[in-house]
Design an enzyme around this catalytic site. Structure first.
Site, PDB file in Angstrom:
ATOM      1  N   PHE A  67       0.804  -1.218   0.000  1.00 24.98           N
ATOM      2  CA  PHE A  67       0.000   0.000   0.000  1.00 24.98           C
ATOM      3  C   PHE A  67       0.838   1.269   0.000  1.00 24.98           C
ATOM      4  O   PHE A  67       0.351   2.344  -0.369  1.00 24.98           O
ATOM      5  CB  PHE A  67      -0.965  -0.008   1.192  1.00 24.98           C
ATOM      6  CG  PHE A  67      -0.401   0.459   2.503  1.00 24.98           C
ATOM      7  CD1 PHE A  67      -0.632   1.742   2.960  1.00 24.98           C
ATOM      8  CD2 PHE A  67       0.344  -0.398   3.308  1.00 24.98           C
ATOM      9  CE1 PHE A  67      -0.138   2.175   4.178  1.00 24.98           C
ATOM     10  CE2 PHE A  67       0.839   0.021   4.524  1.00 24.98           C
ATOM     11  CZ  PHE A  67       0.603   1.320   4.968  1.00 24.98           C
ATOM     12  N   LYS A  68       2.093   1.166   0.360  1.00 25.73           N
ATOM     13  CA  LYS A  68       2.940   2.359   0.389  1.00 25.73           C
ATOM     14  C   LYS A  68       3.086   2.991  -0.996  1.00 25.73           C
ATOM     15  O   LYS A  68       3.369   4.184  -1.113  1.00 25.73           O
ATOM     16  CB  LYS A  68       4.310   2.030   0.962  1.00 25.73           C
ATOM     17  CG  LYS A  68       4.284   1.359   2.339  1.00 25.73           C
ATOM     18  CD  LYS A  68       3.606   2.193   3.396  1.00 25.73           C
ATOM     19  CE  LYS A  68       3.460   1.470   4.719  1.00 25.73           C
ATOM     20  NZ  LYS A  68       4.664   1.318   5.470  1.00 25.73           N
ATOM     21  N   ASP A  69       2.884   2.185  -2.052  1.00 26.66           N
ATOM     22  CA  ASP A  69       2.972   2.727  -3.409  1.00 26.66           C
ATOM     23  C   ASP A  69       1.933   3.817  -3.659  1.00 26.66           C
ATOM     24  O   ASP A  69       2.158   4.715  -4.471  1.00 26.66           O
ATOM     25  CB  ASP A  69       2.763   1.620  -4.449  1.00 26.66           C
ATOM     26  CG  ASP A  69       3.918   0.639  -4.505  1.00 26.66           C
ATOM     27  OD1 ASP A  69       5.065   1.062  -4.295  1.00 26.66           O
ATOM     28  OD2 ASP A  69       3.665  -0.559  -4.772  1.00 26.66           O
ATOM     29  N   LEU A  82       3.786   6.747  -2.227  1.00 25.14           N
ATOM     30  CA  LEU A  82       5.188   6.930  -2.620  1.00 25.14           C
ATOM     31  C   LEU A  82       5.398   7.017  -4.129  1.00 25.14           C
ATOM     32  O   LEU A  82       6.493   7.345  -4.576  1.00 25.14           O
ATOM     33  CB  LEU A  82       6.046   5.825  -2.013  1.00 25.14           C
ATOM     34  CG  LEU A  82       6.257   5.995  -0.508  1.00 25.14           C
ATOM     35  CD1 LEU A  82       6.856   4.742   0.110  1.00 25.14           C
ATOM     36  CD2 LEU A  82       7.149   7.203  -0.227  1.00 25.14           C
ATOM     37  N   THR A 113       7.551   0.385   3.367  1.00 27.93           N
ATOM     38  CA  THR A 113       7.876   1.774   3.033  1.00 27.93           C
ATOM     39  C   THR A 113       9.229   1.862   2.339  1.00 27.93           C
ATOM     40  O   THR A 113       9.407   2.635   1.388  1.00 27.93           O
ATOM     41  CB  THR A 113       7.887   2.656   4.296  1.00 27.93           C
ATOM     42  OG1 THR A 113       6.555   2.779   4.774  1.00 27.93           O
ATOM     43  CG2 THR A 113       8.430   4.038   4.001  1.00 27.93           C
TER      44      THR A 113
END
Length: 485
Positions: free
Chosen positions: A102-104, A107, A137
């Site tokens: 989910f960090k994409d 980011l 992350t």
């Protein structure tokens, strides 16, 4: 101290170590939500961020969103699809991006926001981006910032605190401006080390002499949290468009939570007027947040557990500071006192009225590794859906919440990582005891589950490990200086 949005994104963290937060939050109207329902994901993200980023033009944000979420970046055409699971549950899949986590969602956007902020601030120094990661992350930040002009990035991860797939993703990272370093200890050691570096005036001065300054890609940076607000609003629009709910109907959200940034974004969306009811915070055995939401006592003085959901193996949840700031009516002194108690004696307790405010919005529960594995197996057999261990934690906690409260409100279950990032645990949950070694385990999970291996993970085959450095927490400063030009 007031900063512009561009200054806040470029700086990442307050000079005194505190987190930067908007002074006020814009409000969503019914008409705005209806308009967002007609847009694709990139259009929704640009519109939501535009409510906060007054210095950025609509053209700029539309361009950044198209680059972040456009063709080829995400494997699913909806970017963050909402998948029905049962009569009262829909899964928000946030892991179709280039690092399968989910960090994409944030980011892929942050490099555009940061580099634009540097230009708006007329900043000519190189942004030295420090990241502490509990697994996802790090790779997301490395992928987002690789070879981005005007930046260098160094990721610290706990030496034995990430999955084999997460470690391989980071240590094989390409790019001329990237660095990766393991820290002896757990994620909290890495995270507190990074925050100490940010608040070290002598180090800042040394960096300035080298033409550099610190910034962050962790969720301590407002530019990380802001794009996350967008996917809750987008998911609500998808539920309306599908006829799952009526416009204006309230839904609940259940989020697997470690550093509190993901569920904080849901709270901010609710604060803006998105019809969200209870925000269910799901923890693994490191259940410091469950205890806090239940009792009002935050106590990190407890055993640290390495679990099968490593991205949640956290005892110091940085973004909780932002929630406390909101619930206290932006009382700087009170929040500072809580944070000083946490740093000094390892715990603090909020007043009864603050706990009451907290519990209006939040519920919480936790899940053991064994219960998570049971959930993975049961949901696969009964609902033909394959979950990773973090999503399984949230599923277990949601089921427990419903039994406990009788609340059958339609709920968005937030899925934060591809099950292929945790093949060993998922296969074990499916009853497979003889597991393939190395990357062959990806093919094994495909054969067992019938799901294709995500392209970014399949592409790891044959990549050379570039980064092998391991340092104690006390040597993180030296590691930073080594990476500078």
């Amino acid at each position: 101290m007031n900063l512009t949005a561009a200054q806040a994104i470029a700086q990442g963290l307050s000079r005194d170590g505190g987190l930067l937060t908007p002074a006020s939050f814009p409000k969503l109207t019914g008409e705005m939500l209806k308009d967002l329902c007609r847009k694709d994901y990139a259009g929704r993200a640009a519109a939501v961020m535009g409510l906060y980023l007054e210095e950025f033009s609509e053209t700029e944000l539309t361009d950044y969103a198209a680059k972040a979420y456009g063709a080829g970046k995400f494997e699913h055409p909806d970017v963050a699809p909402v998948v029905p699971l049962d009569a009262k549950t829909d899964v928000l899949e946030l892991w179709h991006g280039p690092t399968c986590a989910f960090k994409d969602m944030a980011l892929q956007m942050l490099p555009h926001l940061l580099t634009a902020s540097l230009r708006k601030n007329k900043e000519e120094r190189t942004a030295c981006i420090l990241v502490a990661t509990s697994g996802d992350t790090g790779k997301g930040a490395l992928e987002g910032f690789k070879d981005v002009d005007g930046t260098r990035i160094l990721v610290f991860y706990p030496q034995n605190g990430v999955s084999a797939m997460q470690r391989l993703q980071m240590t094989t990272q390409e790019g001329g401006n990237v660095g990766v370093c393991a820290v002896q200890g757990n994620f909290d050691d890495a995270q507190s080390g990074v925050k100490a570096l940010f608040s070290d005036p002598a180090l800042r001065e040394e960096l300035n002499g080298k033409g550099c300054f610190f910034s962050s890609a962790n969720s301590i940076n407002w530019g990380r949290v802001l794009p996350q607000i967008a996917y809750y609003i987008s998911a609500y629009c998808d539920l309306v468009n599908r006829g799952r709910i009526a416009m204006g109907e309230t839904i609940n959200v259940c989020v697997p939570t470690g550093n509190f940034g993901n569920i904080l974004a849901a709270y901010y969306a609710k604060n803006m007027g998105l019809p969200l009811g209870k925000l269910v915070c799901a923890s693994n055995r490191n259940n410091v947040l469950t205890d806090f939401i239940t009792t009002g006592i935050y106590d990190r003085n407890r055993p640290f557990h390495a679990t099968i959901s490593p991205s949640m193996d956290i005892l110091i949840s940085s973004n909780l500071e932002r929630l406390l700031y909101a619930l206290t009516g932006q009382d700087d002194a009170q929040v500072k006192d809580y944070m000083e108690q946490l740093a000094g004696v390892g715990h603090y307790a909020v007043a009864a009225d603050l706990l009451e405010k907290l519990q209006v919005h939040f519920d919480a529960g936790f899940c053991s590794d064994e219960a998570a594995k049971i959930a993975i197996g049961a949901v696969y057999r009964e609902k033909d859906y394959l979950m990773d261990p973090h999503t399984a934690v949230a599923y277990h906690v949601l089921e427990d919440y419903r039994r406990r409260t009788g609340d059958e409100t339609v709920t968005l279950l937030v899925s934060t990582a591809s099950p292929f990032k945790f093949c060993d645990s998922v296969l074990e949950a499916l009853g497979v005891t003889q597991q393939a070694e190395g990357l062959a385990i990806l093919d094994q999970l495909t054969q067992v589950s019938g799901r294709p291996t995500p392209r970014p993970l399949a592409g790891l085959a044959g990549k050379a490990v570039r980064f092998t450095q391991v340092v104690p927490k006390e040597k993180m400063r030296a590691a930073v200086l080594e990476m500078l030009p």
